[in-house]
Design an enzyme around this catalytic site. Structure first.
Site, PDB file in Angstrom:
ATOM      1  N   HIS A 190    -106.264 107.656 -48.198  1.00  0.00           N
ATOM      2  CA  HIS A 190    -106.896 107.224 -46.941  1.00  0.00           C
ATOM      3  C   HIS A 190    -106.692 108.253 -45.818  1.00  0.00           C
ATOM      4  O   HIS A 190    -107.278 108.129 -44.749  1.00  0.00           O
ATOM      5  CB  HIS A 190    -106.432 105.822 -46.530  1.00  0.00           C
ATOM      6  CG  HIS A 190    -104.988 105.757 -46.170  1.00  0.00           C
ATOM      7  ND1 HIS A 190    -104.000 105.612 -47.104  1.00  0.00           N
ATOM      8  CD2 HIS A 190    -104.373 105.833 -44.992  1.00  0.00           C
ATOM      9  CE1 HIS A 190    -102.836 105.603 -46.506  1.00  0.00           C
ATOM     10  NE2 HIS A 190    -103.027 105.725 -45.213  1.00  0.00           N
ATOM     11  N   LYS A 236     -89.853 109.471 -41.255  1.00  0.00           N
ATOM     12  CA  LYS A 236     -89.862 108.151 -40.618  1.00  0.00           C
ATOM     13  C   LYS A 236     -88.732 108.062 -39.587  1.00  0.00           C
ATOM     14  O   LYS A 236     -87.794 108.877 -39.616  1.00  0.00           O
ATOM     15  CB  LYS A 236     -89.608 107.074 -41.675  1.00  0.00           C
ATOM     16  CG  LYS A 236     -90.806 106.742 -42.543  1.00  0.00           C
ATOM     17  CD  LYS A 236     -90.525 105.503 -43.365  1.00  0.00           C
ATOM     18  CE  LYS A 236     -91.700 105.142 -44.233  1.00  0.00           C
ATOM     19  NZ  LYS A 236     -92.895 104.767 -43.470  1.00  0.00           N
ATOM     20  N   ASP A 239     -94.140 110.008 -50.995  1.00  0.00           N
ATOM     21  CA  ASP A 239     -95.032 109.148 -50.213  1.00  0.00           C
ATOM     22  C   ASP A 239     -96.056 109.963 -49.423  1.00  0.00           C
ATOM     23  O   ASP A 239     -97.217 109.568 -49.321  1.00  0.00           O
ATOM     24  CB  ASP A 239     -94.183 108.297 -49.244  1.00  0.00           C
ATOM     25  CG  ASP A 239     -95.033 107.280 -48.489  1.00  0.00           C
ATOM     26  OD1 ASP A 239     -95.909 106.663 -49.120  1.00  0.00           O
ATOM     27  OD2 ASP A 239     -94.826 107.105 -47.272  1.00  0.00           O
ATOM     28  N   HIS A 296    -100.902 113.143 -49.460  1.00  0.00           N
ATOM     29  CA  HIS A 296    -101.686 113.371 -48.240  1.00  0.00           C
ATOM     30  C   HIS A 296    -101.584 114.800 -47.689  1.00  0.00           C
ATOM     31  O   HIS A 296    -102.591 115.420 -47.374  1.00  0.00           O
ATOM     32  CB  HIS A 296    -101.233 112.421 -47.135  1.00  0.00           C
ATOM     33  CG  HIS A 296    -101.166 110.989 -47.567  1.00  0.00           C
ATOM     34  ND1 HIS A 296    -102.199 110.371 -48.217  1.00  0.00           N
ATOM     35  CD2 HIS A 296    -100.206 110.056 -47.425  1.00  0.00           C
ATOM     36  CE1 HIS A 296    -101.873 109.110 -48.455  1.00  0.00           C
ATOM     37  NE2 HIS A 296    -100.671 108.902 -47.989  1.00  0.00           N
ATOM     38  N   LYS A 349    -113.173 110.473 -43.226  1.00  0.00           N
ATOM     39  CA  LYS A 349    -114.266 111.384 -42.880  1.00  0.00           C
ATOM     40  C   LYS A 349    -113.928 112.249 -41.678  1.00  0.00           C
ATOM     41  O   LYS A 349    -114.176 113.448 -41.670  1.00  0.00           O
ATOM     42  CB  LYS A 349    -115.504 110.554 -42.555  1.00  0.00           C
ATOM     43  CG  LYS A 349    -116.419 110.374 -43.713  1.00  0.00           C
ATOM     44  CD  LYS A 349    -117.817 110.063 -43.199  1.00  0.00           C
ATOM     45  CE  LYS A 349    -118.710 109.662 -44.348  1.00  0.00           C
ATOM     46  NZ  LYS A 349    -118.686 108.226 -44.655  1.00  0.00           N
ATOM     47  N   LYS A 364    -102.908 104.992 -54.586  1.00  0.00           N
ATOM     48  CA  LYS A 364    -101.748 105.863 -54.761  1.00  0.00           C
ATOM     49  C   LYS A 364    -100.511 105.003 -55.036  1.00  0.00           C
ATOM     50  O   LYS A 364    -100.500 103.852 -54.591  1.00  0.00           O
ATOM     51  CB  LYS A 364    -101.543 106.750 -53.542  1.00  0.00           C
ATOM     52  CG  LYS A 364    -100.903 106.039 -52.349  1.00  0.00           C
ATOM     53  CD  LYS A 364    -100.335 107.011 -51.354  1.00  0.00           C
ATOM     54  CE  LYS A 364     -99.217 106.347 -50.607  1.00  0.00           C
ATOM     55  NZ  LYS A 364     -98.678 107.059 -49.501  1.00  0.00           N
ATOM     56  N   GLU A 415     -93.468 109.871 -37.895  1.00  0.00           N
ATOM     57  CA  GLU A 415     -93.762 108.557 -37.315  1.00  0.00           C
ATOM     58  C   GLU A 415     -92.494 107.833 -36.901  1.00  0.00           C
ATOM     59  O   GLU A 415     -91.446 108.005 -37.528  1.00  0.00           O
ATOM     60  CB  GLU A 415     -94.581 107.703 -38.292  1.00  0.00           C
ATOM     61  CG  GLU A 415     -93.944 107.532 -39.645  1.00  0.00           C
ATOM     62  CD  GLU A 415     -94.798 106.729 -40.612  1.00  0.00           C
ATOM     63  OE1 GLU A 415     -95.898 106.291 -40.260  1.00  0.00           O
ATOM     64  OE2 GLU A 415     -94.328 106.517 -41.737  1.00  0.00           O
TER      65      GLU A 415
HETATM   66  P1  NDP Z   1     -98.296  93.761 -53.755  1.00  0.00           P
HETATM   67  O1  NDP Z   1     -97.108  93.620 -54.636  1.00  0.00           O
HETATM   68  O2  NDP Z   1     -98.229  93.196 -52.380  1.00  0.00           O
HETATM   69  O3  NDP Z   1     -99.575  93.113 -54.453  1.00  0.00           O
HETATM   70  C1  NDP Z   1     -99.842  93.310 -55.791  1.00  0.00           C
HETATM   71  C2  NDP Z   1    -100.994  92.427 -56.203  1.00  0.00           C
HETATM   72  O4  NDP Z   1    -101.178  92.609 -57.602  1.00  0.00           O
HETATM   73  C3  NDP Z   1    -100.799  90.948 -55.985  1.00  0.00           C
HETATM   74  O5  NDP Z   1    -101.998  90.407 -55.532  1.00  0.00           O
HETATM   75  C4  NDP Z   1    -100.475  90.433 -57.377  1.00  0.00           C
HETATM   76  O6  NDP Z   1    -100.899  89.111 -57.582  1.00  0.00           O
HETATM   77  C5  NDP Z   1    -101.349  91.338 -58.194  1.00  0.00           C
HETATM   78  N1  NDP Z   1    -100.946  91.377 -59.598  1.00  0.00           N
HETATM   79  C6  NDP Z   1     -99.752  91.744 -60.111  1.00  0.00           C
HETATM   80  N2  NDP Z   1     -99.795  91.651 -61.465  1.00  0.00           N
HETATM   81  C7  NDP Z   1    -101.040  91.233 -61.780  1.00  0.00           C
HETATM   82  C8  NDP Z   1    -101.695  90.933 -62.999  1.00  0.00           C
HETATM   83  N3  NDP Z   1    -101.078  91.084 -64.186  1.00  0.00           N
HETATM   84  N4  NDP Z   1    -102.983  90.520 -62.965  1.00  0.00           N
HETATM   85  C9  NDP Z   1    -103.622  90.383 -61.774  1.00  0.00           C
HETATM   86  N5  NDP Z   1    -103.051  90.624 -60.595  1.00  0.00           N
HETATM   87  C10 NDP Z   1    -101.776  91.042 -60.596  1.00  0.00           C
HETATM   88  O7  NDP Z   1     -98.608  95.322 -53.737  1.00  0.00           O
HETATM   89  P2  NDP Z   1     -99.373  96.149 -52.581  1.00  0.00           P
HETATM   90  O8  NDP Z   1    -100.559  95.383 -52.152  1.00  0.00           O
HETATM   91  O9  NDP Z   1     -98.385  96.575 -51.560  1.00  0.00           O
HETATM   92  O10 NDP Z   1     -99.798  97.492 -53.344  1.00  0.00           O
HETATM   93  C11 NDP Z   1    -100.904  97.549 -54.234  1.00  0.00           C
HETATM   94  C12 NDP Z   1    -101.206  99.021 -54.538  1.00  0.00           C
HETATM   95  O11 NDP Z   1    -101.560  99.685 -53.340  1.00  0.00           O
HETATM   96  C13 NDP Z   1    -100.013  99.799 -55.097  1.00  0.00           C
HETATM   97  O12 NDP Z   1    -100.505 100.764 -55.995  1.00  0.00           O
HETATM   98  C14 NDP Z   1     -99.454 100.507 -53.876  1.00  0.00           C
HETATM   99  O13 NDP Z   1     -98.751 101.687 -54.219  1.00  0.00           O
HETATM  100  C15 NDP Z   1    -100.731 100.830 -53.123  1.00  0.00           C
HETATM  101  N6  NDP Z   1    -100.532 101.014 -51.683  1.00  0.00           N
HETATM  102  C16 NDP Z   1    -100.011 100.016 -50.910  1.00  0.00           C
HETATM  103  C17 NDP Z   1     -99.872 100.191 -49.542  1.00  0.00           C
HETATM  104  C18 NDP Z   1     -99.339  99.107 -48.675  1.00  0.00           C
HETATM  105  O14 NDP Z   1     -99.196  99.355 -47.466  1.00  0.00           O
HETATM  106  N7  NDP Z   1     -99.051  97.920 -49.188  1.00  0.00           N
HETATM  107  C19 NDP Z   1    -100.268 101.485 -48.895  1.00  0.00           C
HETATM  108  C20 NDP Z   1    -100.852 102.441 -49.796  1.00  0.00           C
HETATM  109  C21 NDP Z   1    -100.970 102.198 -51.141  1.00  0.00           C
HETATM  110  P3  NDP Z   1     -99.835  87.892 -57.394  1.00  0.00           P
HETATM  111  O15 NDP Z   1     -99.288  88.054 -56.022  1.00  0.00           O
HETATM  112  O16 NDP Z   1    -100.690  86.737 -57.586  1.00  0.00           O
HETATM  113  O17 NDP Z   1     -98.802  88.128 -58.465  1.00  0.00           O
END
Ligand code: NDP
Length: 493
Positions: free
Chosen positions: A198, A360, A255, A260, A202, A168, A236
């Site tokens: 998430h 929040k 969000d 959800h 289940k 999402k 929360e």
């Molecule tokens: P981050 O910014 O922390 O991580 C993004 C990741 O994407 C990094 O590993 C980055 O690699 C990688 N990335 C970016 N560009 C590229 C590319 N061109 N090729 C390969 N890898 C790439 O984001 P989040 O982990 O927070 O979020 C990821 C997804 O999950 C989003 O859609 C978010 O909305 C969703 N989400 C996140 C939550 C959370 O709590 N974090 C909760 C629910 C959903 P590098 O760092 O090496 O650039």
């Protein structure tokens, strides 16, 4: 050998009448989980611990784990990340078994990390050629990067049986969700796309369905003739927690409510499905959402509310005004508490408000659905005391069930008194992401959001977000640590 849905891209479901309704198709089990965005926050905090619990519980035999990210990470850095994220699952106890723990150690030892820019033409396709299928390709990437990566992927790049797992937010409007769905439909059939929510763990989904559909007493009165309103609340105490980059553009509405809470509402309101097969269940969910709208008369100021927290304290921790949090831009007009009144415009629910609320920085965590029944048509004259409505509370974490009833009071049997019948509902020992991944790896999309419902959810809330942006609904305020604006009383207050 191809399954019928692989060979027919139009097919949305396969159903084996001879096996349990929701059993995965034979040979469909995922061999390799590829996490794109392996260095990101989601992967470290939620996804890998979920994977670990799943493997350690013995539910993912023979799985291989591959990580990929933009940065060049030495092998040891990936191993260090796995060690940290797997620590809880490797500790004895909980759902981990001895054999599962041994399996998890093997998965970690064999797991590799690859530098990969998924937006470089041909790069992801070339990378997938060396991965053993069937593959689950988990897009733990910024949404725009996931979209681009899918646009440049070709169907021929994907190993047979590939499942795409999308995080999402799924698009940012009806139109963008439609575009993303069209992009994905070029690659795999609908039942191979897992749009993750998430909240649809289940326990939550099955507990609501079990309660509703296995108890004649309840289902009989589960309609607008007997129910006055349904509230679905997710409050929360957590504040922004350094997530301004995402949250300050999403707010509580996008969000929580857009995704959800509408999904949970649909499970509360759905018609009884014939089986627990994904096709039956997800079609019932879709029918509810198709019939739903915020408000009844287009007056969104009457049927929606929004508010933002100001400085306060939560459990003695001082919380700054939201607008003073790092990374927040006041021009975004972001709400941290949102409430909408949704009507499911069908025979069963006509006129019954489903009140969805989430916020929040509130004084206490409250995660539940509350069903308020209508008063009895006639209370025998002679009873004293308060005739309070019958209420059913379904708690989501902890999973609980509470029924508020009026009974004859102690001392004076003519005086009505309130009692609560409490029960603990079962929950899956897996973490929410473990439950989601369990469905993905066993090739069962039951708990994934179907493409049409992802679009419907945007369609339902888009007029509200437009009205909020146009300031047609005032932005109210509440102190962090309070229960929200004073005028926002709910059934539990
Ligand atoms: P981050 O910014 O922390 O991580 C993004 C990741 O994407 C990094 O590993 C980055 O690699 C990688 N990335 C970016 N560009 C590229 C590319 N061109 N090729 C390969 N890898 C790439 O984001 P989040 O982990 O927070 O979020 C990821 C997804 O999950 C989003 O859609 C978010 O909305 C969703 N989400 C996140 C939550 C959370 O709590 N974090 C909760 C629910 C959903 P590098 O760092 O090496 O650039």
């Amino acid at each position: 050998m191809k399954t019928s849905s692989e060979s027919d891209p139009q097919s949305t479901a396969t159903h084996d009448a001879g096996s349990p309704a929701n059993a995965p198709s034979p040979g469909g089990r995922i061999k390799t989980l590829v996490i794109l965005g392996a260095s990101g926050d989601l992967t470290g905090r939620l996804l890998l611990p979920g994977v670990a619990r799943l493997i350690a519980s013995g539910r993912a035999p023979g799985l291989r784990l591959v990580g990929a990210g933009n940065d060049a990470w030495p092998a040891q850095q990936w191993q260090d990340r796995l060690t940290e994220s797997f620590a809880d699952a490797l500790a004895p106890g909980g759902a981990s078994t001895e054999a599962g723990i041994a399996e998890l150690k093997t998965v970690q030892k064999d797991s590799t990390y690859h530098q990969l820019d998924v937006t470089a033409k041909g790069a992801l396709g070339a990378f997938l050629k060396d991965v053993e299928g069937p593959v689950a390709l988990y897009f733990a990437l910024p949404p725009a990067v996931s979209q681009k990566a899918c646009e440049i992927l070709a169907k021929k790049d994907l190993p047979a049986g590939t499942r795409l797992v999308m995080e999402k937010p799924f698009g940012s409007s009806t139109e963008s969700a439609q575009e993303l769905n069209a992009t994905l439909a070029r690659l795999v059939p609908e039942d191979h796309i897992h749009r993750v929510d998430h909240f649809l763990g289940k326990s939550t989904v099955l507990n609501i369905m079990g309660l509703r559909f296995a108890n004649r007493l309840l289902e009989h009165s589960w309609n607008g003739d007997h129910i006055e309103k349904v509230e679905i609340v997710f409050d929360e105490p957590l504040t922004l927690e350094n997530r301004a980059r995402y949250y300050d553009h999403a707010g509580a509405g996008r969000d929580m409510i857009q995704s959800h809470l509408l999904q949970i509402m649909a499970i509360m309101a759905m018609e009884p499905p014939a089986t627990l097969d994904e096709h039956d269940v997800r079609s019932s969910i879709a029918a509810v959402l198709r019939a739903s709208s915020v408000g009844r008369d287009g007056d969104l100021a009457q049927h929606t509310r929004r508010a933002r927290y100001t400085a306060g304290a939560i459990a003695e921790r001082a919380v700054p005004n939201y607008l003073d949090e790092e990374g927040v831009d006041p021009a975004n007009g972001t709400e941290t508490l949102a409430e909408v009144e949704v009507f499911v415009n069908n025979w069963r629910w006509a006129g019954v408000p489903f009140i969805l609320r989430s916020g929040k920085a509130l004084g206490r965590a409250r995660k539940e659905a509350v069903v308020t029944f209508k008063p009895v048509p006639h209370l025998p004259i002679g009873f004293k005391g308060t005739d309070s409505p019958t209420r059913l509370h379904i708690g989501f974490g902890p999973e609980t069930l509470t029924l508020d009833l009026d009974v004859n009071g102690p001392g004076d049997l003519f005086t009505l008194d309130r009692v609560q019948l409490n029960a603990k509902l079962s929950s899956d020992p897996l973490l929410p992401y473990g439950e989601v991944l369990d469905g993905v790896l066993s090739a069962d999309p039951l708990l994934s959001v179907r493409g049409d419902t992802a679009e419907e959810c945007w369609r339902i809330v888009e007029p509200t977000f437009a009205a909020w942006k146009a300031n047609e609904v005032p932005m109210e305020e509440y102190a962090a640590g309070s229960m929200g604006p004073e005028t926002w009383a709910t059934s539990n207050d």
